[in-house]
Design a protein around this motif. Structure first.
Motif, PDB file in Angstrom:
ATOM      1  N   GLU A  27       0.778  -1.239   0.000  1.00  0.00           N
ATOM      2  CA  GLU A  27       0.000   0.000   0.000  1.00  0.00           C
ATOM      3  C   GLU A  27       0.810   1.291   0.000  1.00  0.00           C
ATOM      4  O   GLU A  27       0.370   2.291  -0.543  1.00  0.00           O
ATOM      5  N   SER A  82      -2.972 -10.851   2.937  1.00  0.00           N
ATOM      6  CA  SER A  82      -4.114 -10.447   3.746  1.00  0.00           C
ATOM      7  C   SER A  82      -5.157 -11.560   3.875  1.00  0.00           C
ATOM      8  O   SER A  82      -5.400 -12.319   2.934  1.00  0.00           O
ATOM      9  N   GLY A 119      -7.537 -11.418   1.121  1.00  0.00           N
ATOM     10  CA  GLY A 119      -7.017 -11.654  -0.231  1.00  0.00           C
ATOM     11  C   GLY A 119      -7.321 -13.065  -0.707  1.00  0.00           C
ATOM     12  O   GLY A 119      -6.425 -13.889  -0.890  1.00  0.00           O
ATOM     13  N   TYR A 156      -8.783  -1.677   2.595  1.00  0.00           N
ATOM     14  CA  TYR A 156      -9.917  -2.545   2.273  1.00  0.00           C
ATOM     15  C   TYR A 156      -9.634  -3.339   1.016  1.00  0.00           C
ATOM     16  O   TYR A 156      -9.038  -2.846   0.063  1.00  0.00           O
ATOM     17  N   GLU A 157     -10.061  -4.576   1.031  1.00  0.00           N
ATOM     18  CA  GLU A 157      -9.926  -5.465  -0.125  1.00  0.00           C
ATOM     19  C   GLU A 157     -11.163  -6.342  -0.156  1.00  0.00           C
ATOM     20  O   GLU A 157     -11.580  -6.858   0.884  1.00  0.00           O
ATOM     21  N   ASN A 158     -11.737  -6.484  -1.327  1.00  0.00           N
ATOM     22  CA  ASN A 158     -12.972  -7.273  -1.463  1.00  0.00           C
ATOM     23  C   ASN A 158     -14.061  -6.775  -0.515  1.00  0.00           C
ATOM     24  O   ASN A 158     -14.847  -7.558   0.014  1.00  0.00           O
TER      25      ASN A 158
END
Length: 155
Positions: free
Chosen positions: A25, A103, A106, A137-139
């Motif tokens: 990031e 993550s 992920g 944030y992811e998904n």
């Protein structure tokens, strides 16, 4: 597959942040490990299209700290090619384990690593909330924990 060149970066070369930032990031986060890592670039004859950074945890364990492929070239086997190169490098250097962290949100990455012979080994609780200044944030989910996967190189 096209003709690629895979090459270790010379120490002192400019850090390829534009590629590394595809998988991490912030530059501050990358700077925590990059200067102690060996960086390898995959070039398609025109440009660098992928990067992998390998970090020596100890005499037996090599860690993939960062791995990224340009967006338009994903899902074409390039990531698996990088993993296979990392396995070769690790074996040739006498390591017995290759490790990677990703993550807990992920899902695609975890599936990718498992497809490439890694198994879930543990969880680093609150890794992303403690090591990054802002929530990531992811998904649609906030990243909190790091899932650690390992590959036994003696197989």
């Amino acid at each position: 597959m096209e003709k690629f060149t895979f090459k270790k970066m010379d120490p002192g070369s400019a850090v390829p942040y534009e590629l590394l930032l595809l998988a991490d990031e912030t530059i501050d986060a990358i700077n925590q490990y990059i200067f102690d890592s060996d960086i390898y670039l995959l070039n398609d004859g025109v440009q660098d299209i992928a990067v992998i950074a390998l970090y020596k945890n100890d005499s037996t364990e090599l860690e993939i700290k960062n791995m990224a492929v340009l967006e338009g070239l994903r899902n074409k086997g390039i990531g698996s090619l990088l993993i296979n190169k990392a396995k070769e490098i690790a074996k040739e250097s006498g390591y017995t384990t290759l490790v990677v962290g990703t993550s807990d949100t992920g899902f695609q990455q975890i599936k990718f690593y498992e497809k490439n012979g890694f198994i879930k080994k543990g969880v680093r609780k609150n890794f992303f909330t403690e090591n990054y200044p802002l929530p990531i944030y992811e998904n649609g989910l906030q990243m909190r924990d790091m899932v650690v996967l390992t590959h036994d190189l003696s197989e």
